[in-house]
Design a protein around this motif. Structure first.
Motif, PDB file in Angstrom:
ATOM      1  N   VAL A  70       0.851  -1.191   0.000  1.00  0.00           N
ATOM      2  CA  VAL A  70       0.000   0.000   0.000  1.00  0.00           C
ATOM      3  C   VAL A  70       0.885   1.239   0.000  1.00  0.00           C
ATOM      4  CG1 VAL A  70      -1.813   1.264   1.197  1.00  0.00           C
ATOM      5  CG2 VAL A  70      -1.793  -1.241   1.268  1.00  0.00           C
ATOM      6  N   PRO A  71       0.935   1.996  -1.108  1.00  0.00           N
ATOM      7  CA  PRO A  71       1.739   3.213  -1.136  1.00  0.00           C
ATOM      8  C   PRO A  71       1.067   4.345  -0.371  1.00  0.00           C
ATOM      9  CG  PRO A  71       0.632   2.903  -3.239  1.00  0.00           C
ATOM     10  CD  PRO A  71       0.301   1.715  -2.405  1.00  0.00           C
ATOM     11  N   ARG A  72       1.877   5.149   0.313  1.00  0.00           N
ATOM     12  CA  ARG A  72       1.362   6.268   1.099  1.00  0.00           C
ATOM     13  C   ARG A  72       2.193   7.508   0.806  1.00  0.00           C
ATOM     14  NH1 ARG A  72      -1.435   6.836   6.226  1.00  0.00           N
ATOM     15  NH2 ARG A  72      -0.950   8.858   7.187  1.00  0.00           N
ATOM     16  N   GLY A  73       1.516   8.625   0.541  1.00  0.00           N
ATOM     17  CA  GLY A  73       2.192   9.888   0.298  1.00  0.00           C
ATOM     18  C   GLY A  73       2.137  10.783   1.516  1.00  0.00           C
ATOM     19  N   GLY A  74       1.604  11.999   1.343  1.00  0.00           N
ATOM     20  CA  GLY A  74       1.583  12.959   2.438  1.00  0.00           C
ATOM     21  C   GLY A  74       0.500  12.734   3.460  1.00  0.00           C
ATOM     22  N   GLY A  75      -0.468  11.870   3.150  1.00  0.00           N
ATOM     23  CA  GLY A  75      -1.481  11.507   4.132  1.00  0.00           C
ATOM     24  C   GLY A  75      -2.610  12.492   4.297  1.00  0.00           C
ATOM     25  N   MET A  76      -2.835  13.400   3.327  1.00  0.00           N
ATOM     26  CA  MET A  76      -3.850  14.430   3.478  1.00  0.00           C
ATOM     27  C   MET A  76      -5.191  14.067   2.841  1.00  0.00           C
ATOM     28  SD  MET A  76      -2.631  16.985   5.276  1.00  0.00           S
ATOM     29  CE  MET A  76      -2.035  15.649   6.316  1.00  0.00           C
ATOM     30  N   SER A  77      -5.395  12.806   2.554  1.00  0.00           N
ATOM     31  CA  SER A  77      -6.618  12.372   1.892  1.00  0.00           C
ATOM     32  C   SER A  77      -7.646  11.879   2.904  1.00  0.00           C
ATOM     33  CB  SER A  77      -6.301  11.271   0.875  1.00  0.00           C
ATOM     34  OG  SER A  77      -7.463  10.889   0.173  1.00  0.00           O
ATOM     35  N   TYR A  78      -8.864  11.630   2.434  1.00  0.00           N
ATOM     36  CA  TYR A  78      -9.965  11.247   3.325  1.00  0.00           C
ATOM     37  C   TYR A  78     -10.934  10.293   2.633  1.00  0.00           C
ATOM     38  CZ  TYR A  78     -11.074  15.499   0.750  1.00  0.00           C
ATOM     39  OH  TYR A  78     -11.176  16.446  -0.238  1.00  0.00           O
ATOM     40  N   THR A  79     -10.422   9.486   1.670  1.00  0.00           N
ATOM     41  CA  THR A  79     -11.277   8.547   0.956  1.00  0.00           C
ATOM     42  C   THR A  79     -10.751   7.112   1.052  1.00  0.00           C
ATOM     43  OG1 THR A  79     -10.093   9.030  -1.107  1.00  0.00           O
ATOM     44  CG2 THR A  79     -12.113  10.289  -0.673  1.00  0.00           C
ATOM     45  N   SER A  80      -9.939   6.846   2.063  1.00  0.00           N
ATOM     46  CA  SER A  80      -9.394   5.506   2.333  1.00  0.00           C
ATOM     47  C   SER A  80      -8.529   4.983   1.191  1.00  0.00           C
ATOM     48  CB  SER A  80     -10.536   4.510   2.625  1.00  0.00           C
ATOM     49  OG  SER A  80     -11.302   4.927   3.730  1.00  0.00           O
ATOM     50  N   GLY A  81      -8.003   5.874   0.364  1.00  0.00           N
ATOM     51  CA  GLY A  81      -7.220   5.451  -0.792  1.00  0.00           C
ATOM     52  C   GLY A  81      -5.892   4.818  -0.441  1.00  0.00           C
ATOM     53  N   TYR A  82      -5.315   5.174   0.705  1.00  0.00           N
ATOM     54  CA  TYR A  82      -4.020   4.607   1.076  1.00  0.00           C
ATOM     55  C   TYR A  82      -4.105   3.812   2.375  1.00  0.00           C
ATOM     56  CZ  TYR A  82      -3.830   8.835   3.999  1.00  0.00           C
ATOM     57  OH  TYR A  82      -4.112   9.830   4.902  1.00  0.00           O
ATOM     58  N   GLN A 151      -3.952  10.843  -7.093  1.00  0.00           N
ATOM     59  CA  GLN A 151      -5.306  11.226  -6.689  1.00  0.00           C
ATOM     60  C   GLN A 151      -5.959  12.177  -7.686  1.00  0.00           C
ATOM     61  OE1 GLN A 151      -6.576   9.695  -4.140  1.00  0.00           O
ATOM     62  NE2 GLN A 151      -5.464   9.997  -2.234  1.00  0.00           N
ATOM     63  N   ASN A 152      -5.159  12.809  -8.538  1.00  0.00           N
ATOM     64  CA  ASN A 152      -5.621  13.842  -9.458  1.00  0.00           C
ATOM     65  C   ASN A 152      -6.229  15.013  -8.701  1.00  0.00           C
ATOM     66  OD1 ASN A 152      -6.039  15.164 -11.880  1.00  0.00           O
ATOM     67  ND2 ASN A 152      -8.006  14.167 -12.275  1.00  0.00           N
ATOM     68  N   GLY A 153      -5.395  15.704  -7.935  1.00  0.00           N
ATOM     69  CA  GLY A 153      -5.859  16.824  -7.140  1.00  0.00           C
ATOM     70  C   GLY A 153      -6.028  18.092  -7.951  1.00  0.00           C
ATOM     71  N   VAL A 154      -6.464  19.150  -7.247  1.00  0.00           N
ATOM     72  CA  VAL A 154      -6.696  20.431  -7.918  1.00  0.00           C
ATOM     73  C   VAL A 154      -6.691  21.558  -6.897  1.00  0.00           C
ATOM     74  CG1 VAL A 154      -9.218  20.351  -7.696  1.00  0.00           C
ATOM     75  CG2 VAL A 154      -8.190  21.589  -9.619  1.00  0.00           C
ATOM     76  N   PHE A 155      -6.159  22.661  -7.215  1.00  0.00           N
ATOM     77  CA  PHE A 155      -6.420  23.996  -6.682  1.00  0.00           C
ATOM     78  C   PHE A 155      -5.612  25.016  -7.474  1.00  0.00           C
ATOM     79  CE2 PHE A 155      -6.627  27.832  -4.254  1.00  0.00           C
ATOM     80  CZ  PHE A 155      -7.957  27.831  -3.854  1.00  0.00           C
ATOM     81  N   TRP A 156      -4.298  25.092  -7.195  1.00  0.00           N
ATOM     82  CA  TRP A 156      -3.521  26.138  -7.853  1.00  0.00           C
ATOM     83  C   TRP A 156      -3.355  25.815  -9.345  1.00  0.00           C
ATOM     84  CZ3 TRP A 156      -3.733  30.348  -5.431  1.00  0.00           C
ATOM     85  CH2 TRP A 156      -3.673  30.397  -4.031  1.00  0.00           C
ATOM     86  N   GLY A 157      -3.811  26.771 -10.172  1.00  0.00           N
ATOM     87  CA  GLY A 157      -3.797  26.572 -11.619  1.00  0.00           C
ATOM     88  C   GLY A 157      -5.038  25.892 -12.143  1.00  0.00           C
ATOM     89  N   ALA A 158      -6.089  25.795 -11.327  1.00  0.00           N
ATOM     90  CA  ALA A 158      -7.277  25.025 -11.710  1.00  0.00           C
ATOM     91  C   ALA A 158      -7.969  25.572 -12.949  1.00  0.00           C
ATOM     92  CB  ALA A 158      -8.270  24.974 -10.550  1.00  0.00           C
ATOM     93  N   GLY A 159      -7.721  26.822 -13.296  1.00  0.00           N
ATOM     94  CA  GLY A 159      -8.291  27.341 -14.537  1.00  0.00           C
ATOM     95  C   GLY A 159      -7.820  26.572 -15.756  1.00  0.00           C
ATOM     96  N   ARG A 160      -6.687  25.852 -15.603  1.00  0.00           N
ATOM     97  CA  ARG A 160      -6.157  25.039 -16.698  1.00  0.00           C
ATOM     98  C   ARG A 160      -6.611  23.574 -16.606  1.00  0.00           C
ATOM     99  NH1 ARG A 160      -1.814  28.577 -15.329  1.00  0.00           N
ATOM    100  NH2 ARG A 160      -1.115  29.810 -17.117  1.00  0.00           N
ATOM    101  N   GLY A 161      -7.212  23.165 -15.495  1.00  0.00           N
ATOM    102  CA  GLY A 161      -7.645  21.786 -15.359  1.00  0.00           C
ATOM    103  C   GLY A 161      -7.183  21.186 -14.051  1.00  0.00           C
ATOM    104  N   HIS A 476     -15.090  12.535  -9.940  1.00  0.00           N
ATOM    105  CA  HIS A 476     -14.424  12.747  -8.654  1.00  0.00           C
ATOM    106  C   HIS A 476     -12.908  12.655  -8.785  1.00  0.00           C
ATOM    107  CE1 HIS A 476     -18.357  12.218  -6.762  1.00  0.00           C
ATOM    108  NE2 HIS A 476     -18.506  11.160  -7.542  1.00  0.00           N
ATOM    109  N   PHE A 477     -12.206  13.346  -7.869  1.00  0.00           N
ATOM    110  CA  PHE A 477     -10.791  13.145  -7.631  1.00  0.00           C
ATOM    111  C   PHE A 477     -10.649  12.127  -6.498  1.00  0.00           C
ATOM    112  CE2 PHE A 477     -11.301  17.868  -8.292  1.00  0.00           C
ATOM    113  CZ  PHE A 477     -11.123  17.813  -9.660  1.00  0.00           C
ATOM    114  N   GLN A 478      -9.418  11.793  -6.173  1.00  0.00           N
ATOM    115  CA  GLN A 478      -9.075  10.889  -5.064  1.00  0.00           C
ATOM    116  C   GLN A 478     -10.191   9.872  -4.800  1.00  0.00           C
ATOM    117  OE1 GLN A 478      -9.037  12.700  -0.974  1.00  0.00           O
ATOM    118  NE2 GLN A 478      -8.619  14.566  -2.093  1.00  0.00           N
TER     119      GLN A 478
END
Length: 517
Positions: A70-82, A151-161, A476-478
């Motif tokens: 099970v790979p784990r990154g920064g741990g900031m998710s909330y959908t049980s993905g990791y 997870q395919n996240g989004v915020f900064w630069g979201a005007g581009r996708g 959806h993302f993540q």
């Protein structure tokens, strides 16, 4: 129990894989079995490699006894993905794979190891006047780039996708330890888009080890707009029009409840660090002093009478270009019945794009969890109305249990309208909150007792919202284990995903169960 993991020879073998370490401390294992919202199975060990080669060798060693990985990154998710789906898994923590491998200013690419955080990359690129087109999520002090792609996240630069489509190529460690390069480092795609298969996979197909992304020049000028609306119809109409026209690199907003939470949380006047950063970002000392004075004068009262607010950031090669885009936004807002207010929020956020992750709890220490859907513009208002109706159905219980609910809105590219309901409720924090919040902030918060009844209702509401979003054809993302993917997929598409899983992970050991695979 997994007898292989209880055998010290496995730990020895993993340690011999290369630089890194194996963790078996019970507290660390418990921490690795939780995300921001949920508790999963406690893993038997954590492998924390320091090099890509050690990662490859360690995964190959774990393959022999058939361990789930099970790979784990920064741990900031909330959908049980990791989160491990069952006991006996080996969690692979990528936090030590954090190097910025190469910044190529001639060919305009950057390659990083997957554990590099968005903030670290920003600090490397910003002095060079460069950035990636999509450059992170608000949790970028901890969120890692490999996780953002998975997870395919989004915020900064979201005007581009969103993040995953902006990647050029990946080095991925497959379930047998092989290192696979998905594409060309200078252009995507070169033939069928294999890189795209690994974007948004939540680690189901392999562990991202290196990520190569394009670079763009940082904007030379900025224009910020904040606008208040009395109705959701006007707010959504304006946001959609701004997105269709491509006028803002970020266009986001809040409903009255979430606005109130944000204004409680953010000390917009007292946060000297934010003010200094904001002043520096304005492009000149005297302009910075002037803009800083506006922030102080506005205080936290400028949105008191607003129903909904939308905030925009326009970028340009020169100030005239950025101002022209903002002028068009003002015209759109006027046609939609909105009014301009002090633009404090986007200025402060853009100047300090990666704040501490203190917002992963409520202003007084309440638990927090979002759920989201990205709908087409034509369905945004109907989706919001359906959510409001759901809340009305449960209003008495929500009030009795002190469950607050608000919304974050954001446009993603020209076609997507993100609606993110957010819940706050009194409940006990977990280890991930204790470790992630700033100690000084944590010390000021209320420590609520465990509240199983309130959490159960939040879980019910989340499930109902996920079903509601499906009815509105939201994506959806993540995705993790929270959002159903197979029922929303074309059968032929799902069969192809299953065939890819079989090809890269024939024994089903790589994050088993995530995405429903």
């Amino acid at each position: 129990m997994n007898p292989v993991l209880d055998d010290p020879s496995l730990t020895d073998a993993l340690l011999e894989a290369g630089p890194g370490k194996v963790v078996t401390d019970p507290q660390e294992l418990a921490f690795a079995g939780q995300d921001v919202f949920s508790l999963g199975a406690v893993p038997k060990a954590i492998f924390r490699p320091d090099t890509v080669e050690a990662l490859s060798r360690g995964v190959a060693i774990a393959a022999a006894p058939g361990l789930a990985i099970v790979p784990r990154g920064g741990g900031m998710s909330y959908t049980s993905g990791y989160l491990p789906a069952q006991e006996g898994a080996l969690v692979v923590d990528l936090s030590a794979l954090d190097r910025i491998v190469a910044v190529d200013e001639e060919d305009m690419t950057v390659t990083v190891e997957a554990g590099c955080t968005w903030e670290a990359l920003y600090r490397e690129l910003h002095p060079r006047g460069l950035r990636t087109p999509l450059w992170g999520t608000l949790s970028g002090t901890k969120a890692q780039i490999g996780g953002g792609v998975s997870q395919n996240g989004v915020f900064w630069g979201a005007g581009r996708g969103t993040i995953a489509p902006s990647v050029l190529s990946l080095d991925v460690v497959l379930a047998d330890g092989r290192i696979m390069r998905t594409g060309h480092e200078g252009f995507r795609p070169f033939g069928p888009d294999v890189t795209g298969l690994f974007g948004g996979d939540c680690g189901a197909f392999g562990i991202k080890a290196r990520v190569t992304m394009p670079l763009i020049a940082e904007a030379k000028a900025f224009a910020y707009g904040s606008f208040a609306f009395d109705s959701a119809e006007g707010f959504m109409s304006a946001s959609s029009a701004i997105a269709r026209a491509g006028l803002a690199t970020e266009c986001f907003g809040f409903d009255p409840f979430l606005q109130a939470q944000r204004m409680k949380r953010d000390s917009l006047v007292k946060d000297a660090k934010s003010l200094v950063g904001m002043m520096k970002s304005q492009g000149g000392f005297w302009k910075g002093i002037k803009e800083g004075a506006k922030v102080v004068a506005a205080g936290r009262s400028f949105l008191d009478d607003a129903g909904f607010s939308v905030h925009t950031i326009c970028e340009g090669r020169n100030q005239a270009a950025a101002d022209a885009d903002l002028a068009e936004i003002r015209a759109i807002v006027a046609r939609s019945g909105g009014r301009e207010v002090e633009n404090t929020i986007p200025k402060i956020m853009r100047a300090n794009p990666f704040p501490p992750v203190n917002s992963m709890v409520g202003p007084s220490g309440e638990r927090w969890v979002p759920v989201h859907g990205v709908v087409r513009h034509g369905r945004a208002l109907a989706t919001l109305n359906a959510i409001v109706a759901l809340y009305a159905e449960h209003a008495d219980a929500m009030e009795r249990l002190d469950i607050g609910a608000g919304y974050l809105f954001m446009t993603a590219g020209p076609t997507g309208f993100l609606i993110e309901p957010v819940f706050f409720w009194p409940d006990a924090m977990t280890a991930i909150h204790e470790r992630s919040l700033e100690p000084a902030h944590l010390a000021k918060l209320t420590r609520f007792p465990a509240n199983a009844e309130a959490r159960a209702l939040v879980e019910t509401l989340r499930a109902r919202l996920i079903a509601l979003f499906a009815e509105q054809d939201a994506v959806h993302f993540q995705i993790g284990r929270a959002y159903p993917l197979e029922p929303r997929s074309d059968p032929a598409t799902w069969a192809i995903l299953g065939a890819v899983k079989q090809a890269v992970d024939p024994d089903g050991r790589m994050n088993p169960g995530v995405l429903g695979l």
